[in-house]
Design a protein around this motif. Structure first.
Motif, PDB file in Angstrom:
ATOM      1  N   PRO A  61       0.807  -1.224   0.000  1.00  9.60           N
ATOM      2  CA  PRO A  61       0.000   0.000   0.000  1.00  9.60           C
ATOM      3  C   PRO A  61       0.835   1.266   0.000  1.00  9.60           C
ATOM      4  CG  PRO A  61      -0.081  -1.084   2.143  1.00  9.60           C
ATOM      5  CD  PRO A  61       0.577  -2.040   1.198  1.00  9.60           C
ATOM      6  N   GLU A  62       1.985   1.231   0.647  1.00  8.93           N
ATOM      7  CA  GLU A  62       2.797   2.448   0.718  1.00  8.93           C
ATOM      8  C   GLU A  62       3.334   2.855  -0.652  1.00  8.93           C
ATOM      9  OE1 GLU A  62       5.443  -1.063   1.897  1.00  8.93           O
ATOM     10  OE2 GLU A  62       3.406  -0.352   2.337  1.00  8.93           O
ATOM     11  N   THR A  63       3.634   1.861  -1.514  1.00 11.78           N
ATOM     12  CA  THR A  63       4.112   2.222  -2.847  1.00 11.78           C
ATOM     13  C   THR A  63       2.961   2.745  -3.712  1.00 11.78           C
ATOM     14  OG1 THR A  63       3.880  -0.075  -3.590  1.00 11.78           O
ATOM     15  CG2 THR A  63       6.039   0.611  -2.778  1.00 11.78           C
ATOM     16  N   GLU A  64       1.760   2.208  -3.503  1.00  9.76           N
ATOM     17  CA  GLU A  64       0.605   2.758  -4.228  1.00  9.76           C
ATOM     18  C   GLU A  64       0.340   4.196  -3.797  1.00  9.76           C
ATOM     19  OE1 GLU A  64      -2.813   0.620  -5.134  1.00  9.76           O
ATOM     20  OE2 GLU A  64      -1.810  -1.294  -5.483  1.00  9.76           O
ATOM     21  N   ILE A  65       0.508   4.475  -2.516  1.00 15.00           N
ATOM     22  CA  ILE A  65       0.345   5.843  -2.020  1.00 15.00           C
ATOM     23  C   ILE A  65       1.380   6.762  -2.666  1.00 15.00           C
ATOM     24  CG2 ILE A  65       0.556   7.330  -0.002  1.00 15.00           C
ATOM     25  CD1 ILE A  65      -2.061   5.881   0.013  1.00 15.00           C
ATOM     26  N   GLU A  66       2.610   6.304  -2.772  1.00 15.56           N
ATOM     27  CA  GLU A  66       3.648   7.098  -3.437  1.00 15.56           C
ATOM     28  C   GLU A  66       3.224   7.476  -4.855  1.00 15.56           C
ATOM     29  OE1 GLU A  66       7.232   4.869  -3.416  1.00 15.56           O
ATOM     30  OE2 GLU A  66       7.527   4.974  -1.237  1.00 15.56           O
ATOM     31  N   ASP A  67       2.714   6.499  -5.592  1.00  8.96           N
ATOM     32  CA  ASP A  67       2.303   6.755  -6.972  1.00  8.96           C
ATOM     33  C   ASP A  67       1.067   7.645  -7.028  1.00  8.96           C
ATOM     34  OD1 ASP A  67       4.409   5.240  -7.897  1.00  8.96           O
ATOM     35  OD2 ASP A  67       3.232   3.400  -8.066  1.00  8.96           O
ATOM     36  N   MET A  68       0.158   7.490  -6.079  1.00  8.62           N
ATOM     37  CA  MET A  68      -1.000   8.386  -6.017  1.00  8.62           C
ATOM     38  C   MET A  68      -0.554   9.827  -5.815  1.00  8.62           C
ATOM     39  SD  MET A  68      -3.485   6.031  -3.625  1.00  8.62           S
ATOM     40  CE  MET A  68      -4.638   7.372  -3.262  1.00  8.62           C
ATOM     41  N   ASP A  69       0.390  10.037  -4.895  1.00  6.30           N
ATOM     42  CA  ASP A  69       0.877  11.392  -4.639  1.00  6.30           C
ATOM     43  C   ASP A  69       1.536  11.977  -5.882  1.00  6.30           C
ATOM     44  OD1 ASP A  69      -0.037  11.232  -2.062  1.00  6.30           O
ATOM     45  OD2 ASP A  69       1.915  10.795  -1.171  1.00  6.30           O
ATOM     46  N   ALA A  70       2.296  11.140  -6.590  1.00 10.10           N
ATOM     47  CA  ALA A  70       2.979  11.618  -7.791  1.00 10.10           C
ATOM     48  C   ALA A  70       1.989  11.996  -8.888  1.00 10.10           C
ATOM     49  CB  ALA A  70       3.942  10.547  -8.307  1.00 10.10           C
ATOM     50  N   ARG A  71       0.835  11.367  -8.904  1.00  5.29           N
ATOM     51  CA  ARG A  71      -0.158  11.604  -9.958  1.00  5.29           C
ATOM     52  C   ARG A  71      -1.257  12.564  -9.532  1.00  5.29           C
ATOM     53  NH1 ARG A  71      -0.871   5.543 -12.596  1.00  5.29           N
ATOM     54  NH2 ARG A  71       1.342   5.026 -12.613  1.00  5.29           N
ATOM     55  N   GLY A  72      -1.213  13.018  -8.282  1.00  9.37           N
ATOM     56  CA  GLY A  72      -2.235  13.945  -7.808  1.00  9.37           C
ATOM     57  C   GLY A  72      -3.565  13.286  -7.531  1.00  9.37           C
ATOM     58  N   ILE A  73      -3.530  12.017  -7.089  1.00  8.46           N
ATOM     59  CA  ILE A  73      -4.748  11.285  -6.770  1.00  8.46           C
ATOM     60  C   ILE A  73      -4.971  11.328  -5.261  1.00  8.46           C
ATOM     61  CG2 ILE A  73      -5.924   9.061  -6.933  1.00  8.46           C
ATOM     62  CD1 ILE A  73      -5.262  10.347  -9.649  1.00  8.46           C
ATOM     63  N   ASP A  74      -6.153  11.756  -4.862  1.00  8.32           N
ATOM     64  CA  ASP A  74      -6.472  11.814  -3.440  1.00  8.32           C
ATOM     65  C   ASP A  74      -6.921  10.466  -2.896  1.00  8.32           C
ATOM     66  OD1 ASP A  74      -6.056  14.633  -2.969  1.00  8.32           O
ATOM     67  OD2 ASP A  74      -7.850  14.987  -4.153  1.00  8.32           O
ATOM     68  N   VAL A  75      -7.788   9.789  -3.636  1.00 12.72           N
ATOM     69  CA  VAL A  75      -8.417   8.558  -3.166  1.00 12.72           C
ATOM     70  C   VAL A  75      -8.386   7.521  -4.279  1.00 12.72           C
ATOM     71  CG1 VAL A  75     -10.537   7.502  -2.260  1.00 12.72           C
ATOM     72  CG2 VAL A  75      -9.958   9.863  -1.638  1.00 12.72           C
ATOM     73  N   SER A  76      -8.074   6.276  -3.923  1.00 11.85           N
ATOM     74  CA  SER A  76      -8.123   5.174  -4.877  1.00 11.85           C
ATOM     75  C   SER A  76      -9.107   4.121  -4.396  1.00 11.85           C
ATOM     76  CB  SER A  76      -6.743   4.525  -5.042  1.00 11.85           C
ATOM     77  OG  SER A  76      -5.875   5.341  -5.784  1.00 11.85           O
TER      78      SER A  76
END
Length: 333
Positions: A61-76
């Motif tokens: 989950p932490e790596t998915e969070i990293e990618d979300m932050d890089a892409r400007g995604i708040d919620v997945s």
């Protein structure tokens, strides 16, 4: 984290509805038993370049969070990647055990990052009697707002009457059904990886037609159903189906007499279509309020918001597609 919305209004959530995860144990148990390897006919001796890293990112989950932050995604909205670890190959009880394990893993992700992840249940839908209690556990105990559904199980598509008790339970619980095919079983689709390019779109067309013609969408008009990959081919070729409404009125005996095209807006569709012209046509046919942003993480659009914006979508429509519609479906303030 607060990210400026695509429309430029800070605090508006950007929600990705098409994000995959893996459970290491379930993935290993499913090796060479899914569409990814032709259900064992073409086992992968060595992953293609970069694939191993992507698989590992889906397990953390932490790596998915990293990618979300890089892409400007708040919620997945995180869903099991059933093309990689679908469990309908197993006997029903083993299927249930693997689904429960995956659901517990997903619940752990949500507990760790409650403001970033929305969880979804995966179910042993080859046996509806086992699936419904796990659906209820996901919604009532684990707090999942979504159920992850394939197109077909044991050859029966999801509109089949055998699944109507399941749809009644989904309707009563108020969860959103996310339909993403496990993959076409016809070995022909394994050639040239057509199971992924053409096969998924065909499966989505078949399951959407099944839900309409078997009367599910007529019987449960309040169902919240999101179809992956823009609904496949279904929204783009309704002329022949509507023609049958006039020539073969018996074909709409379960729809209250409505034409298939009248059910287009009964569904929501994600934006993972990879072609601006296709998205423009879909937007014209179903409206901005029926679209949700989907990237197909980690293998799809690297910047899903930019893809939608570059299709000419802006203002309130962009804000709705990139988060507002998903927030409404999920009950996110």
């Amino acid at each position: 984290m607060t990210t400026p919305s695509p429309a430029g209004r800070p605090g508006s959530p950007v929600i990705d509805f098409h994000v995959h995860m893996l459970d290491e144990h379930v993935f290993k148990a499913s090796t060479n038993k899914t569409v990814f390897t032709g259900y064992g006919a073409t086992p992968a001796a060595a992953p293609r370049p970069g694939a191993l890293e992507l698989l590992q990112r889906m397990m953390k989950p932490e790596t998915e969070i990293e990618d979300m932050d890089a892409r400007g995604i708040d919620v997945s909205v995180v869903t099991s990647s059933t093309v990689l670890q679908g469990t309908s190959w197993a006997d029903p009880q083993t299927d249930l055990e693997l689904c429960r394990r995956c659901n517990d893993t997903t619940a752990g992700w949500v507990a760790r990052y409650p403001k970033r992840f929305v969880g979804s249940s995966t179910l042993p839908l080859q046996d509806v009697r086992l699936a419904i209690p796990e659906l209820e556990r996901g919604a009532k105990q684990l707090g999942f707002k979504v159920v992850n559904v394939g197109a077909a199980y044991n050859g029966a598509y999801m509109g089949d009457p055998v699944f109507h008790p399941f749809w009644e339970a989904v309707n009563d619980l108020g969860v959103t059904a996310w339909i993403h095919p496990e993959g076409a079983r016809d070995p022909w689709f394994q050639r040239f990886a057509l199971w992924n390019s053409a096969g998924q779109s065909i499966e989505e067309t078949k399951v959407t037609a099944s839900l309409i013609y078997e009367g599910v969408m007529h019987k449960f008009p309040g169902l919240k159903v999101v179809i992956a990959h823009g609904g496949g081919y279904f929204p783009h070729y309704l002329g022949r189906m509507d023609r049958n409404h006039a020539n073969r009125p018996d074909t709409v005996r379960n729809t209250g007499g409505k034409r298939p095209s009248e059910f287009l807006r009964s569904f929501h569709y994600d934006t993972c279509v990879y072609d601006p012209q296709v998205l423009k046509v879909l937007l014209e046919r179903v409206g901005a309020d029926r679209l949700v942003m989907g990237s197909d993480y980690p293998v799809g659009e690297k910047d899903p918001v930019a893809f939608i914006r570059n299709c000419g979508v802006s203002g309130t429509e962009l804000a709705a597609i990139c988060g507002g519609n998903a927030a409404r479906l999920l009950g996110i303030a």
